[in-house]
Design a protein around this motif. Structure first.
Motif, mmCIF file in Angstrom:
data_model
loop_
_atom_site.group_PDB
_atom_site.id
_atom_site.type_symbol
_atom_site.label_atom_id
_atom_site.label_comp_id
_atom_site.label_asym_id
_atom_site.label_seq_id
_atom_site.Cartn_x
_atom_site.Cartn_y
_atom_site.Cartn_z
ATOM 1 N N ARG A 27 0.846 -1.192 0.000
ATOM 2 C CA ARG A 27 0.000 0.000 0.000
ATOM 3 C C ARG A 27 0.879 1.239 0.000
ATOM 4 N N ALA A 28 0.463 2.238 -0.756
ATOM 5 C CA ALA A 28 1.260 3.464 -0.863
ATOM 6 C C ALA A 28 0.342 4.665 -0.978
ATOM 7 N N LEU A 29 0.765 5.763 -0.358
ATOM 8 C CA LEU A 29 0.026 7.024 -0.455
ATOM 9 C C LEU A 29 0.433 7.778 -1.715
ATOM 10 N N VAL A 30 -0.510 8.473 -2.293
ATOM 11 C CA VAL A 30 -0.226 9.285 -3.475
ATOM 12 C C VAL A 30 0.850 10.313 -3.131
ATOM 13 N N GLY A 31 1.857 10.399 -4.010
ATOM 14 C CA GLY A 31 2.951 11.338 -3.802
ATOM 15 C C GLY A 31 4.132 10.767 -3.054
ATOM 16 N N SER A 32 3.991 9.569 -2.491
ATOM 17 C CA SER A 32 5.083 8.969 -1.729
ATOM 18 C C SER A 32 5.976 8.122 -2.631
ATOM 19 N N ASP A 33 7.050 7.596 -2.055
ATOM 20 C CA ASP A 33 7.943 6.658 -2.747
ATOM 21 C C ASP A 33 7.755 5.282 -2.126
ATOM 22 N N VAL A 34 7.918 4.256 -2.950
ATOM 23 C CA VAL A 34 7.672 2.903 -2.458
ATOM 24 C C VAL A 34 8.676 1.945 -3.079
ATOM 25 N N GLU A 35 8.911 0.862 -2.381
ATOM 26 C CA GLU A 35 9.783 -0.204 -2.890
ATOM 27 C C GLU A 35 8.965 -1.466 -3.065
ATOM 28 N N LEU A 36 8.974 -2.011 -4.276
ATOM 29 C CA LEU A 36 8.285 -3.254 -4.566
ATOM 30 C C LEU A 36 9.308 -4.382 -4.462
ATOM 31 N N SER A 37 9.082 -5.246 -3.491
ATOM 32 C CA SER A 37 10.105 -6.244 -3.152
ATOM 33 C C SER A 37 10.134 -7.405 -4.152
ATOM 34 N N CYS A 38 11.345 -7.750 -4.561
ATOM 35 C CA CYS A 38 11.582 -8.929 -5.397
ATOM 36 C C CYS A 38 12.990 -9.432 -5.043
ATOM 37 N N VAL A 39 13.062 -10.368 -4.100
ATOM 38 C CA VAL A 39 14.336 -10.809 -3.526
ATOM 39 C C VAL A 39 14.485 -12.309 -3.703
ATOM 40 N N PHE A 40 15.680 -12.710 -4.149
ATOM 41 C CA PHE A 40 15.967 -14.140 -4.281
ATOM 42 C C PHE A 40 15.945 -14.763 -2.891
ATOM 43 N N PRO A 41 15.240 -15.887 -2.697
ATOM 44 C CA PRO A 41 15.009 -16.439 -1.357
ATOM 45 C C PRO A 41 16.265 -16.973 -0.676
ATOM 46 N N VAL A 131 7.786 -12.886 -9.381
ATOM 47 C CA VAL A 131 7.081 -12.293 -8.245
ATOM 48 C C VAL A 131 6.055 -11.291 -8.749
ATOM 49 N N VAL A 132 4.834 -11.384 -8.208
ATOM 50 C CA VAL A 132 3.766 -10.430 -8.532
ATOM 51 C C VAL A 132 3.507 -9.567 -7.296
ATOM 52 N N VAL A 133 3.607 -8.275 -7.480
ATOM 53 C CA VAL A 133 3.341 -7.329 -6.389
ATOM 54 C C VAL A 133 2.141 -6.477 -6.778
ATOM 55 N N THR A 134 1.087 -6.581 -5.985
ATOM 56 C CA THR A 134 -0.115 -5.786 -6.228
ATOM 57 C C THR A 134 -0.021 -4.481 -5.446
ATOM 58 N N MET A 135 -0.083 -3.399 -6.170
ATOM 59 C CA MET A 135 0.013 -2.072 -5.553
ATOM 60 C C MET A 135 -1.380 -1.516 -5.297
ATOM 61 N N HIS A 136 -1.643 -1.143 -4.048
ATOM 62 C CA HIS A 136 -2.875 -0.454 -3.666
ATOM 63 C C HIS A 136 -2.525 0.987 -3.334
ATOM 64 N N VAL A 137 -3.206 1.909 -3.981
ATOM 65 C CA VAL A 137 -2.903 3.331 -3.822
ATOM 66 C C VAL A 137 -4.019 3.998 -3.023
ATOM 67 N N ALA A 138 -3.626 4.905 -2.146
ATOM 68 C CA ALA A 138 -4.605 5.617 -1.325
ATOM 69 C C ALA A 138 -4.204 7.072 -1.193
ATOM 70 N N ALA A 139 -5.196 7.904 -0.940
ATOM 71 C CA ALA A 139 -4.963 9.325 -0.663
ATOM 72 C C ALA A 139 -5.979 9.764 0.370
ATOM 73 N N ASN A 140 -5.522 10.593 1.306
ATOM 74 C CA ASN A 140 -6.402 11.091 2.358
ATOM 75 C C ASN A 140 -7.408 12.094 1.799
#
Length: 324
Positions: A27-41, A131-140
């Motif tokens: 989950r990420a707020l509009v205007g923020s920075d985010v890291e989508l994880s994809c790491v070798f196990p 790896v599939v990362v689903t991004m959910h975006v939110a804004a107050n």
């Protein structure tokens, strides 16, 4: 084999064997920075010349490049301008098996499924990560502003308007009876939610309820993703005919009470005066009546007036009334 374009890699996706398939959510707020994880196990050190790293999304059912690394060649969102200069892979991290995507300045359009694909050239392009990362975006949403009616309409209904802007995703809108915290029926309200130029939602909700002497309502904007409820409150006081009549009656009663109080005081004065006269008469049964004018001007009320004097001329008759 050396792949110099992301299109060539896309042709191989259907034939390569899958390795580690995982799904994540972020989950990420509009205007923020985010890291989508994809790491070798497993703990492993990789040679960058042996890697093909690919991040993509699906647009209208077709895979679209976000960014990629192809054995010495890197991209910063060349196929989709939305991610130009916003998507970044760390070369040092990839050597340690961390292929996470750094995404900057999140927008509502980033609410996507991002797919991380990693291949090794030395293993005949074997896929070692999927790896599939689903991004959910939110804004107050902004704090709701509720405008109260100035008075009832012709059909005796009060209209309240609630406004809140720049939120994401679409909100749930509730009107609350602040007296008992109960929700008002949905058929009393009409809510309009629209996208603005920033890709965020603005909401306007109109509530119409019947007139009562005192109306206290609240407008609640619920952002489900943020588990957030914002409430704006407004109170309208309306005067009824019976209320106005009661006010005039109270004023009349106050005036009437003032008159009665004045009359009561005057009555006491009259009674005291009468009693004083009676006492004087009872003490002077044989009073001598004579006419006496003031000897000096300052002793008279006015020229030619009569006055009452008490002298000590005779012990048995102390009160002498002049002017008779």
């Amino acid at each position: 084999m050396r792949l110099r374009s992301p299109g060539a890699l896309l042709l191989l996706l259907g034939t390569l064997q899958a390795a580690d398939n995982r799904e994540q959510e972020v989950r990420a707020l509009v205007g923020s920075d985010v890291e989508l994880s994809c790491v070798f196990p497993e703990s492993h050190t990789f040679d960058l010349d042996d890697l093909y790293v690919y991040w993509q999304i699906s647009v209208m059912g077709h895979p679209t490049t976000v960014t990629y690394y192809l054995s010495g060649n890197t991209s910063a969102g060349l196929e989709d301008n939305r991610y130009r200069d916003r998507a970044w892979l760390s070369l040092e991290s990839m050597k340690r098996g961390d292929f996470s995507l750094h995404l900057y300045n999140i927008t509502p359009q980033d609410e996507q499924k991002f797919n991380c694909l990693v291949f090794r050239k030395s293993l005949q392009l074997k896929k070692i990560l999927d790896v599939v990362v689903t991004m959910h975006v939110a804004a107050n949403y902004s704090v709701p502003v509720v405008s109260a009616p100035s008075g009832p309409s012709k059909d005796e209904l009060l209209t309240f308007t609630c406004t809140s802007v720049n939120g994401y995703p679409k909100p749930n809108v509730y009107w609350i009876n602040q007296t008992d915290n109960s929700m008002l029926p949905e058929d009393l309200q009409n809510s309009t939610v629209s996208l603005n130029a920033r890709g965020l939602y603005d909401v306007v909700s109109v509530l119409r309820i019947r007139q009562t002497p005192s109306v206290n309502v609240g407008c609640c904007i619920e952002n489900v993703l943020l588990h957030q409820n914002l409430t704006g409150i407004s109170q309208a006081e309306t005067a009824t005919e019976s209320g106005n009549t009661g006010s005039h009656t109270d004023d009349h009663r106050k005036d009437h009470g003032t008159v009665l109080s004045t009359l009561a005081v005057l009555g006491v004065v009259v009674v005291v005066a009468a009693a004083t006269g009676w006492v004087c008469r009872s003490r002077c049964p044989h009073g001598i009546r004579t006419r006496h004018w003031a000897a000096r001007p300052e002793q008279a009320f006015s020229e030619g007036s009569e006055e009452v004097l008490c002298t000590q001329t005779q012990p048995l008759h102390p009160c002498v009334h002049s002017g008779w």
